[in-house]
Enzyme design. Sequence first.
Site, short mmCIF file in Angstrom:
data_model
loop_
_atom_site.label_atom_id
_atom_site.label_comp_id
_atom_site.label_asym_id
_atom_site.label_seq_id
_atom_site.Cartn_x
_atom_site.Cartn_y
_atom_site.Cartn_z
NE ARG A 1 -2.38 0.93 3.74
CZ ARG A 1 -3.13 1.39 4.72
NH1 ARG A 1 -4.44 1.41 4.61
NH2 ARG A 1 -2.59 1.81 5.83
CB THR B 1 -2.08 7.26 -3.10
OG1 THR B 1 -1.44 5.97 -3.19
CG2 THR B 1 -1.19 8.30 -3.74
CG ASP C 1 2.81 -1.90 8.87
OD1 ASP C 1 3.01 -3.12 8.63
OD2 ASP C 1 2.84 -1.03 8.00
CG ASP D 1 6.60 -2.25 9.39
OD1 ASP D 1 7.28 -2.83 8.52
OD2 ASP D 1 6.26 -1.05 9.31
C1 PRP Z 1 -1.15 -4.13 4.86
C2 PRP Z 1 -2.05 -5.32 5.10
C3 PRP Z 1 -2.94 -5.30 3.88
C4 PRP Z 1 -3.10 -3.83 3.61
C5 PRP Z 1 -4.45 -3.40 4.12
O1 PRP Z 1 -0.14 -4.43 3.98
O2 PRP Z 1 -1.35 -6.52 5.28
O3 PRP Z 1 -2.38 -5.96 2.75
O4 PRP Z 1 -2.06 -3.16 4.33
O5 PRP Z 1 -4.69 -2.07 3.80
P1 PRP Z 1 -5.86 -1.65 2.79
O6 PRP Z 1 -7.06 -2.44 3.15
O7 PRP Z 1 -6.01 -0.19 3.06
O8 PRP Z 1 -5.38 -1.92 1.40
P2 PRP Z 1 0.96 -3.36 3.52
O9 PRP Z 1 0.55 -2.73 2.24
O10 PRP Z 1 1.30 -2.46 4.65
O11 PRP Z 1 2.21 -4.28 3.15
P3 PRP Z 1 3.11 -5.23 4.09
O12 PRP Z 1 2.26 -6.40 4.50
O13 PRP Z 1 4.22 -5.61 3.19
O14 PRP Z 1 3.56 -4.42 5.28
N1 URA Z 2 -2.28 -2.17 7.23
C1 URA Z 2 -1.86 -2.55 8.46
O1 URA Z 2 -0.92 -3.34 8.58
N2 URA Z 2 -2.49 -2.03 9.51
C2 URA Z 2 -3.51 -1.16 9.42
O2 URA Z 2 -4.05 -0.74 10.46
C3 URA Z 2 -3.93 -0.78 8.15
C4 URA Z 2 -3.30 -1.30 7.06
#
Ligand code: PRP
Ligand code: URA
Length: 194
Positions: free
Chosen positions: A88, A92, A184, A187
């Site tokens: 994400r 944006t 997150d 993370d």
């Molecule tokens: C997080 C989570 C989802 C997304 C949710 O991933 O694991 O995939 O955000 O957010 P949304 O519903 O607003 O799209 P992220 O993009 O942070 O990637 P990561 O798992 O690599 O940290």
């Molecule tokens: N992605 C995450 O990992 N946590 C949130 O709260 C939203 C998006």
Amino acid sequence: MATIRNKETGHRNFRAALSQIAGLMVYEVTRSLPTEQTTVQTPIMAARCTLIKGAITIVPVLRAGLGMIDGILEVMPEARVGHLGLARDEKTLEPHAYLNKLPRELDAGPVILVDPMLATGGSASAAISMLRQAGASDIRMICLVAAPEGIDRLQKDHPDVTIYAAALDECLNEKGYIIPGLGDAGDRMYGTII
Ligand code: PRP
Ligand code: URA
């Protein structure tokens, strides 16, 4: 859920609890999967048994969805695993796809998309579109924490996809994080918080 929400939980315990909850969620999903009857011979006589119909495919959304796979495979060891990578954009909040590695014949059975967080729903909606493009017809989603905004988005974009969530939270904050949420997920799972 108390363990993964708690900010004092380190990545080792976070990973263990996330995987365990994902395994427990499988019982809810399998409740509604299509089944078929078979007959096996016990040492005594023939017995009618029920099997899940078709090949099940689990698809984690990287990174965070990967942490759910071990718990799910403990309960469903025969499942195939596909991978979708989506990140994400922090400004944006739009998802960017960087990996699409799915098994063939996705319509051979149910496809279960797994991602712990359903926030705006942008990532899940894009992932479901990628699954459909690859041929999936029966798609379900398991998440651990869902925001109402994400559920609304998925119901609008993909009304036929059933969502199984361990918790429904209040809303999103101005940065698109779920409130109260757990921060997150990627993370916290991999210890990459700066
Ligand atoms: C997080 C989570 C989802 C997304 C949710 O991933 O694991 O995939 O955000 O957010 P949304 O519903 O607003 O799209 P992220 O993009 O942070 O990637 P990561 O798992 O690599 O940290
Ligand atoms: N992605 C995450 O990992 N946590 C949130 O709260 C939203 C998006």
